[in-house]
Design a protein around this motif. Structure first.
Motif, PDB file in Angstrom:
ATOM      1  N   UNK A   4      15.668  33.706  28.340  1.00 36.59           N
ATOM      2  CA  UNK A   4      16.419  32.854  27.420  1.00 36.59           C
ATOM      3  C   UNK A   4      17.542  32.102  28.133  1.00 36.59           C
ATOM      4  N   UNK A   5      17.989  32.617  29.268  1.00 32.37           N
ATOM      5  CA  UNK A   5      19.045  31.950  30.026  1.00 32.37           C
ATOM      6  C   UNK A   5      18.503  30.886  30.970  1.00 32.37           C
ATOM      7  N   UNK A   6      17.216  30.964  31.292  1.00 35.56           N
ATOM      8  CA  UNK A   6      16.632  30.037  32.261  1.00 35.56           C
ATOM      9  C   UNK A   6      16.427  28.655  31.655  1.00 35.56           C
ATOM     10  N   UNK A   7      16.472  27.610  32.478  1.00 40.34           N
ATOM     11  CA  UNK A   7      16.184  26.258  31.968  1.00 40.34           C
ATOM     12  C   UNK A   7      14.807  26.174  31.316  1.00 40.34           C
ATOM     13  N   UNK A   8      13.831  26.893  31.888  1.00 40.28           N
ATOM     14  CA  UNK A   8      12.479  26.961  31.335  1.00 40.28           C
ATOM     15  C   UNK A   8      12.036  28.420  31.399  1.00 40.28           C
ATOM     16  N   UNK A   9      11.390  28.944  30.352  1.00 39.79           N
ATOM     17  CA  UNK A   9      10.930  30.336  30.399  1.00 39.79           C
ATOM     18  C   UNK A   9      10.046  30.627  31.613  1.00 39.79           C
ATOM     19  N   UNK A  10       9.290  29.624  32.053  1.00 40.16           N
ATOM     20  CA  UNK A  10       8.408  29.816  33.196  1.00 40.16           C
ATOM     21  C   UNK A  10       9.134  30.015  34.514  1.00 40.16           C
ATOM     22  N   UNK A  11      10.453  29.796  34.519  1.00 38.37           N
ATOM     23  CA  UNK A  11      11.222  30.029  35.740  1.00 38.37           C
ATOM     24  C   UNK A  11      11.361  31.511  36.052  1.00 38.37           C
ATOM     25  N   UNK A  12      11.047  32.359  35.099  1.00 41.59           N
ATOM     26  CA  UNK A  12      11.203  33.809  35.268  1.00 41.59           C
ATOM     27  C   UNK A  12       9.839  34.475  35.181  1.00 41.59           C
ATOM     28  N   UNK A  13       9.424  35.118  36.262  1.00 44.58           N
ATOM     29  CA  UNK A  13       8.178  35.879  36.261  1.00 44.58           C
ATOM     30  C   UNK A  13       8.461  37.301  35.795  1.00 44.58           C
ATOM     31  N   UNK A  14       7.574  37.841  34.973  1.00 45.13           N
ATOM     32  CA  UNK A  14       7.665  39.241  34.560  1.00 45.13           C
ATOM     33  C   UNK A  14       6.554  40.006  35.272  1.00 45.13           C
TER      34      UNK A  14
END
Length: 200
Positions: free
Chosen positions: A155-165
């Motif tokens: 939620x803090x990232x510019x785009x959700x795809x910037x964060x890999x889970x």
């Protein structure tokens, strides 16, 4: 090749199995995680502690292992101490049987994404670890491995795809987690020895 570091954050442990001294329990968990990090390929390793817990780092580190003192046991505090690296991961020190492959998968997405997170298995919030390209993206929020969840980071990232889970792994934070330990699984020698010696 990118210069990478994996840091074991020797933070507080909220739960100790009955019959075991809390200080010995923390030490066993930390020792097993530090020993695992020493087997990883193509990464440097370190530990991070608050000044009050320097005794724990001194008890478990290998010779020449860097020890970073941080004001608070949080991911952002650890990442702020790291210089000279291209990528870094901060992992919890209460996951004594985490496979090296799981930690490798935490770093792997950094070739194409700025941040990766590994959830903690089980009920309730928490992360096993967080990895980031350095310098740390300015949008990465302060993160406590005990209370954060992947959605906090996305939620803090510019785009959700910037964060890999990446794949989750258990942390030993209660009786249900302890019950999932597999005696046939390699590693976690210090924790195994302490558990086998406790009164029943």
């Amino acid at each position: 090749m990118a210069r990478r570091v994996v840091v074991a954050l020797l933070g507080p442990v909220a739960w100790t199995p009955p019959g075991i001294d809390p200080r010995r329990w923390r030490t066993a968990l930390a020792e097993d995680v530090v020993d695992l990090l020493a087997t990883l390929d193509e990464v440097e390793t370190a530990v991070a502690v608050t000044p009050a817990d320097r005794w724990l780092a001194d008890a478990v580190v290998w010779p020449a292992t860097p020890v970073h003192e941080v004001p608070t046991p949080t991911v952002d505090a650890v990442l702020a101490t790291l210089t000279g690296y291209d990528q870094a991961a901060v992992v919890a020190a209460d996951a004594p049987d985490v496979p090296g492959l799981t930690l490798g998968k935490l770093l792997r997405p950094l070739t194409s994404r700025p941040v990766a997170v590994a959830p903690a298995e089980g009920t309730g919030p928490g992360l096993l670890g967080v990895a980031a390209r350095l310098p740390v993206p300015d949008w990465l929020p302060p993160l406590d491995l005990d209370t954060a969840v992947p959605a906090d980071v996305r939620s803090a990232a510019p785009r959700p795809g910037d964060v890999a889970v990446t794949p989750a792994w258990r942390r030993l934070r209660g009786p249900a987690d302890l019950a999932t330990l597999d005696p046939a699984f390699e590693g976690w020698e210090a924790t195994r020895a302490l558990l086998s010696a406790r009164p029943t």
